[in-house]
Design a protein around this motif. Structure first.
Motif, PDB file in Angstrom:
ATOM      1  N   ALA A   3       0.841  -1.195   0.000  1.00 10.49           N
ATOM      2  CA  ALA A   3       0.000   0.000   0.000  1.00 10.49           C
ATOM      3  C   ALA A   3       0.880   1.251   0.000  1.00 10.49           C
ATOM      4  N   ASP A   4       0.311   2.371  -0.435  1.00  8.47           N
ATOM      5  CA  ASP A   4       1.056   3.628  -0.446  1.00  8.47           C
ATOM      6  C   ASP A   4       1.237   4.212   0.955  1.00  8.47           C
ATOM      7  N   PHE A   5       0.276   3.909   1.855  1.00  9.72           N
ATOM      8  CA  PHE A   5       0.291   4.484   3.191  1.00  9.72           C
ATOM      9  C   PHE A   5       0.124   3.393   4.237  1.00  9.72           C
ATOM     10  N   SER A   6       0.680   3.643   5.415  1.00  6.41           N
ATOM     11  CA  SER A   6       0.632   2.666   6.496  1.00  6.41           C
ATOM     12  C   SER A   6       0.483   3.367   7.834  1.00  6.41           C
ATOM     13  N   ILE A   7       0.164   2.581   8.838  1.00  8.36           N
ATOM     14  CA  ILE A   7       0.195   3.014  10.227  1.00  8.36           C
ATOM     15  C   ILE A   7       1.220   2.132  10.919  1.00  8.36           C
ATOM     16  N   LYS A  60       1.056   7.636  11.273  1.00  9.06           N
ATOM     17  CA  LYS A  60       0.568   7.566   9.900  1.00  9.06           C
ATOM     18  C   LYS A  60       1.693   8.030   8.987  1.00  9.06           C
ATOM     19  N   MET A  61       1.966   7.212   7.959  1.00 11.33           N
ATOM     20  CA  MET A  61       3.149   7.504   7.157  1.00 11.33           C
ATOM     21  C   MET A  61       3.037   6.942   5.750  1.00 11.33           C
ATOM     22  N   TRP A  99      -3.259  14.683   1.898  1.00  9.61           N
ATOM     23  CA  TRP A  99      -2.530  15.413   2.937  1.00  9.61           C
ATOM     24  C   TRP A  99      -1.413  14.555   3.501  1.00  9.61           C
ATOM     25  N   LEU A 100      -1.693  13.272   3.750  1.00  5.43           N
ATOM     26  CA  LEU A 100      -0.705  12.352   4.298  1.00  5.43           C
ATOM     27  C   LEU A 100       0.517  12.271   3.384  1.00  5.43           C
ATOM     28  N   ALA A 101       0.290  12.199   2.091  1.00  2.00           N
ATOM     29  CA  ALA A 101       1.394  12.148   1.131  1.00  2.00           C
ATOM     30  C   ALA A 101       2.229  13.424   1.196  1.00  2.00           C
ATOM     31  N   THR A 107       5.964  18.807   3.460  1.00  2.00           N
ATOM     32  CA  THR A 107       5.198  19.988   3.069  1.00  2.00           C
ATOM     33  C   THR A 107       3.835  19.903   3.722  1.00  2.00           C
ATOM     34  N   GLU A 108       3.738  20.397   4.941  1.00  2.00           N
ATOM     35  CA  GLU A 108       2.517  20.250   5.737  1.00  2.00           C
ATOM     36  C   GLU A 108       1.331  20.918   5.073  1.00  2.00           C
ATOM     37  N   ARG A 109       0.290  20.139   4.860  1.00  2.00           N
ATOM     38  CA  ARG A 109      -0.971  20.608   4.297  1.00  2.00           C
ATOM     39  C   ARG A 109      -2.063  19.792   4.965  1.00  2.00           C
ATOM     40  N   PHE A 110      -3.264  20.305   4.953  1.00  2.00           N
ATOM     41  CA  PHE A 110      -4.362  19.521   5.507  1.00  2.00           C
ATOM     42  C   PHE A 110      -5.627  19.754   4.709  1.00  2.00           C
TER      43      PHE A 110
END
Length: 143
Positions: A3-7, A60-61, A99-101, A107-110
């Motif tokens: 997966a692209d994202f994990s915990i 979260k990463m 946002w996580l990406a 580059t903090e965004r939400f």
């Protein structure tokens, strides 16, 4: 296929150590958000049944940052054999994943909602006190 994202989950024995790890991995851009909470663990260690108060960190990463995140955790973790496990995120709310990406790249965004109620991305305010920026700014620091 990964997966692209994990915990990533780990546990530590003190709130101070949990905060140290949370700050370190977010500052380095290895995790976009770290949530901590007090827990009670029951486990077997060296042949004995043990119980302990601990703090759990959910990080979260971006999955591609796992090796660096694990190394950063191990470098300051107080346990001989720390729990460091990765759980892949199969699906999620797309503006949050966007946002996580971005946050994982430093580059903090939400996510926010524009007037037509469609998700859009806006810059995070400069005085954020929370290490988790998914939604409106929080005045509660990570614990």
């Amino acid at each position: 296929m990964s997966a692209d994202f994990s915990i990533v989950i780990t546990t530590v024995d003190s709130e101070a150590k949990a905060n140290e790890i949370a700050h370190r991995v977010v500052e380095k851009g290895l995790a976009a958000c770290v949530q901590t909470c007090a827990i009670r663990s029951v486990y077997r260690w060296q042949g004995r049944l043990e119980e302990a108060n601990e703090f759990r960190l959910d990080m979260k990463m971006r999955t591609l940052d796992y090796a660096a995140l694990e190394a950063a955790i191990r470098a300051i973790h107080p346990y001989d054999t720390p729990e460091i496990v990765r759980i892949d995120i199969a699906e999620g709310y797309q503006p949050y994943l966007d946002w996580l990406a971005a946050a994982g790249k430093g580059t903090e965004r939400f996510p926010a909602t524009n007037e037509s109620n469609r998700p859009s991305t806006v810059e995070a305010p400069p005085n954020r006190s929370s290490y988790c920026a998914a939604g409106a700014p929080s005045s509660t620091p990570v614990r």
